[in-house]
Design a protein around this motif. Structure first.
Motif, mmCIF file in Angstrom:
data_model
loop_
_atom_site.group_PDB
_atom_site.id
_atom_site.type_symbol
_atom_site.label_atom_id
_atom_site.label_comp_id
_atom_site.label_asym_id
_atom_site.label_seq_id
_atom_site.Cartn_x
_atom_site.Cartn_y
_atom_site.Cartn_z
ATOM 1 N N MET A 276 -20.285 29.474 21.628
ATOM 2 C CA MET A 276 -19.318 30.464 21.217
ATOM 3 C C MET A 276 -20.023 31.817 21.172
ATOM 4 S SD MET A 276 -16.771 30.366 17.927
ATOM 5 C CE MET A 276 -18.001 30.135 16.675
ATOM 6 N N GLY A 277 -19.410 32.787 21.820
ATOM 7 C CA GLY A 277 -19.986 34.122 21.853
ATOM 8 C C GLY A 277 -19.665 34.915 20.594
ATOM 9 N N GLN A 278 -20.281 36.054 20.505
ATOM 10 C CA GLN A 278 -20.087 36.929 19.357
ATOM 11 C C GLN A 278 -18.679 37.546 19.409
ATOM 12 O OE1 GLN A 278 -23.007 40.005 19.085
ATOM 13 N NE2 GLN A 278 -22.054 40.961 17.323
ATOM 14 N N PHE A 279 -18.040 37.611 18.259
ATOM 15 C CA PHE A 279 -16.745 38.261 18.130
ATOM 16 C C PHE A 279 -16.957 39.762 18.259
ATOM 17 C CE2 PHE A 279 -13.404 40.358 15.804
ATOM 18 C CZ PHE A 279 -12.274 39.681 16.210
ATOM 19 N N LYS A 280 -16.124 40.431 19.062
ATOM 20 C CA LYS A 280 -16.289 41.870 19.280
ATOM 21 C C LYS A 280 -14.973 42.601 19.066
ATOM 22 C CE LYS A 280 -17.738 41.233 23.464
ATOM 23 N NZ LYS A 280 -18.193 41.398 24.830
ATOM 24 N N ASP A 281 -15.084 43.787 18.525
ATOM 25 C CA ASP A 281 -13.965 44.719 18.463
ATOM 26 C C ASP A 281 -14.230 45.763 19.540
ATOM 27 O OD1 ASP A 281 -11.889 46.432 17.844
ATOM 28 O OD2 ASP A 281 -12.607 46.924 15.837
ATOM 29 N N GLU A 282 -13.276 45.941 20.430
ATOM 30 C CA GLU A 282 -13.369 46.959 21.481
ATOM 31 C C GLU A 282 -12.330 48.037 21.169
ATOM 32 O OE1 GLU A 282 -15.630 47.086 23.714
ATOM 33 O OE2 GLU A 282 -16.453 45.055 23.670
ATOM 34 N N PRO A 283 -12.650 48.966 20.244
ATOM 35 C CA PRO A 283 -11.645 49.941 19.800
ATOM 36 C C PRO A 283 -11.110 50.829 20.911
ATOM 37 C CG PRO A 283 -13.771 50.358 18.729
ATOM 38 C CD PRO A 283 -13.925 49.132 19.561
ATOM 39 N N SER A 284 -11.894 51.097 21.940
ATOM 40 C CA SER A 284 -11.411 51.932 23.038
ATOM 41 C C SER A 284 -10.298 51.234 23.822
ATOM 42 C CB SER A 284 -12.557 52.311 23.971
ATOM 43 O OG SER A 284 -13.099 51.157 24.584
ATOM 44 N N GLU A 285 -10.232 49.911 23.710
ATOM 45 C CA GLU A 285 -9.207 49.127 24.394
ATOM 46 C C GLU A 285 -8.180 48.543 23.430
ATOM 47 O OE1 GLU A 285 -10.834 46.281 27.172
ATOM 48 O OE2 GLU A 285 -12.599 47.528 27.455
ATOM 49 N N ASN A 286 -8.346 48.818 22.119
ATOM 50 C CA ASN A 286 -7.485 48.211 21.092
ATOM 51 C C ASN A 286 -7.428 46.695 21.287
ATOM 52 O OD1 ASN A 286 -7.054 50.743 20.110
ATOM 53 N ND2 ASN A 286 -4.842 50.692 20.297
ATOM 54 N N ARG A 287 -8.620 46.095 21.295
ATOM 55 C CA ARG A 287 -8.698 44.665 21.586
ATOM 56 C C ARG A 287 -9.868 44.036 20.839
ATOM 57 N NH1 ARG A 287 -8.519 42.168 27.609
ATOM 58 N NH2 ARG A 287 -6.360 42.688 27.265
ATOM 59 N N PHE A 288 -9.599 42.854 20.261
ATOM 60 C CA PHE A 288 -10.643 41.971 19.772
ATOM 61 C C PHE A 288 -10.873 40.938 20.861
ATOM 62 C CE2 PHE A 288 -8.517 42.892 15.532
ATOM 63 C CZ PHE A 288 -9.532 43.688 15.031
ATOM 64 N N GLU A 289 -12.122 40.476 21.027
ATOM 65 C CA GLU A 289 -12.375 39.449 22.035
ATOM 66 C C GLU A 289 -13.590 38.608 21.666
ATOM 67 O OE1 GLU A 289 -14.702 41.950 25.434
ATOM 68 O OE2 GLU A 289 -12.521 42.184 25.382
ATOM 69 N N GLN A 290 -13.612 37.416 22.249
ATOM 70 C CA GLN A 290 -14.715 36.480 22.010
ATOM 71 C C GLN A 290 -14.800 35.535 23.197
ATOM 72 O OE1 GLN A 290 -14.294 34.344 18.314
ATOM 73 N NE2 GLN A 290 -16.470 33.919 18.195
ATOM 74 N N ASP A 291 -16.021 35.238 23.628
ATOM 75 C CA ASP A 291 -16.256 34.298 24.724
ATOM 76 C C ASP A 291 -16.510 32.904 24.162
ATOM 77 O OD1 ASP A 291 -16.053 36.290 26.670
ATOM 78 O OD2 ASP A 291 -18.180 36.777 26.535
ATOM 79 N N PHE A 292 -16.090 31.894 24.930
ATOM 80 C CA PHE A 292 -16.249 30.491 24.539
ATOM 81 C C PHE A 292 -16.652 29.671 25.745
ATOM 82 C CE2 PHE A 292 -13.301 32.174 21.440
ATOM 83 C CZ PHE A 292 -13.670 31.566 20.259
ATOM 84 N N ASP A 293 -17.323 28.563 25.461
ATOM 85 C CA ASP A 293 -17.605 27.551 26.464
ATOM 86 C C ASP A 293 -16.826 26.307 26.079
ATOM 87 O OD1 ASP A 293 -19.551 28.931 28.095
ATOM 88 O OD2 ASP A 293 -20.912 28.752 26.387
ATOM 89 N N SER A 294 -16.234 25.651 27.077
ATOM 90 C CA SER A 294 -15.496 24.410 26.825
ATOM 91 C C SER A 294 -15.719 23.477 28.008
ATOM 92 C CB SER A 294 -13.999 24.691 26.655
ATOM 93 O OG SER A 294 -13.411 24.983 27.906
ATOM 94 N N ASP A 295 -15.115 22.303 27.933
ATOM 95 C CA ASP A 295 -15.230 21.354 29.039
ATOM 96 C C ASP A 295 -14.687 21.956 30.333
ATOM 97 O OD1 ASP A 295 -16.326 19.541 27.301
ATOM 98 O OD2 ASP A 295 -14.444 18.485 26.937
ATOM 99 N N GLY A 296 -13.713 22.862 30.185
ATOM 100 C CA GLY A 296 -13.124 23.513 31.355
ATOM 101 C C GLY A 296 -13.939 24.673 31.883
ATOM 102 N N GLY A 297 -15.046 24.981 31.226
ATOM 103 C CA GLY A 297 -15.889 26.078 31.678
ATOM 104 C C GLY A 297 -15.999 27.171 30.636
#
Length: 94
Positions: free
Chosen positions: A1-22
């Motif tokens: 699981m990647g670090q949770f990020k706030d991207e204020p310039s895009e008005n977006r929260f995001e986080q990367d994940f790994d799963s069985d699907g990739g």
């Protein structure tokens, strides 16, 4: 699981994940309303759907809001339902 990020310039929260699907990303688009973030849309990339990544992302978002003193105002149906199922995070709601 990647670090949770706030991207204020895009008005977006995001986080990367790994799963069985990739590898993939979950994100939430938001609007700023004073000290609150109105959660407009939550989405997981196709390879993560059904893996539980979106729920883990929502928990990360709630913990981030708690840590930063932000308030969340869920508007999209997924965010509303997640918060109803997790009343232990009611303190971050606007």
């Amino acid at each position: 699981m990647g670090q949770f990020k706030d991207e204020p310039s895009e008005n977006r929260f995001e986080q990367d994940f790994d799963s069985d699907g990739g590898h993939g990303r979950v994100w939430a688009d938001y609007a700023v309303r004073g000290g609150a973030r109105m959660i407009l849309h939550v989405e997981a990339e196709q390879g993560l759907r059904g893996s539980g990544a979106a729920g883990r992302f929502m928990q990360s978002m709630a913990e981030y809001a708690r840590e930063k003193g932000l308030r969340l105002f869920p508007r999209c149906s997924y965010a509303v339902l997640w918060h109803k199922r997790h009343p232990d995070y009611d303190d971050v709601l606007a």
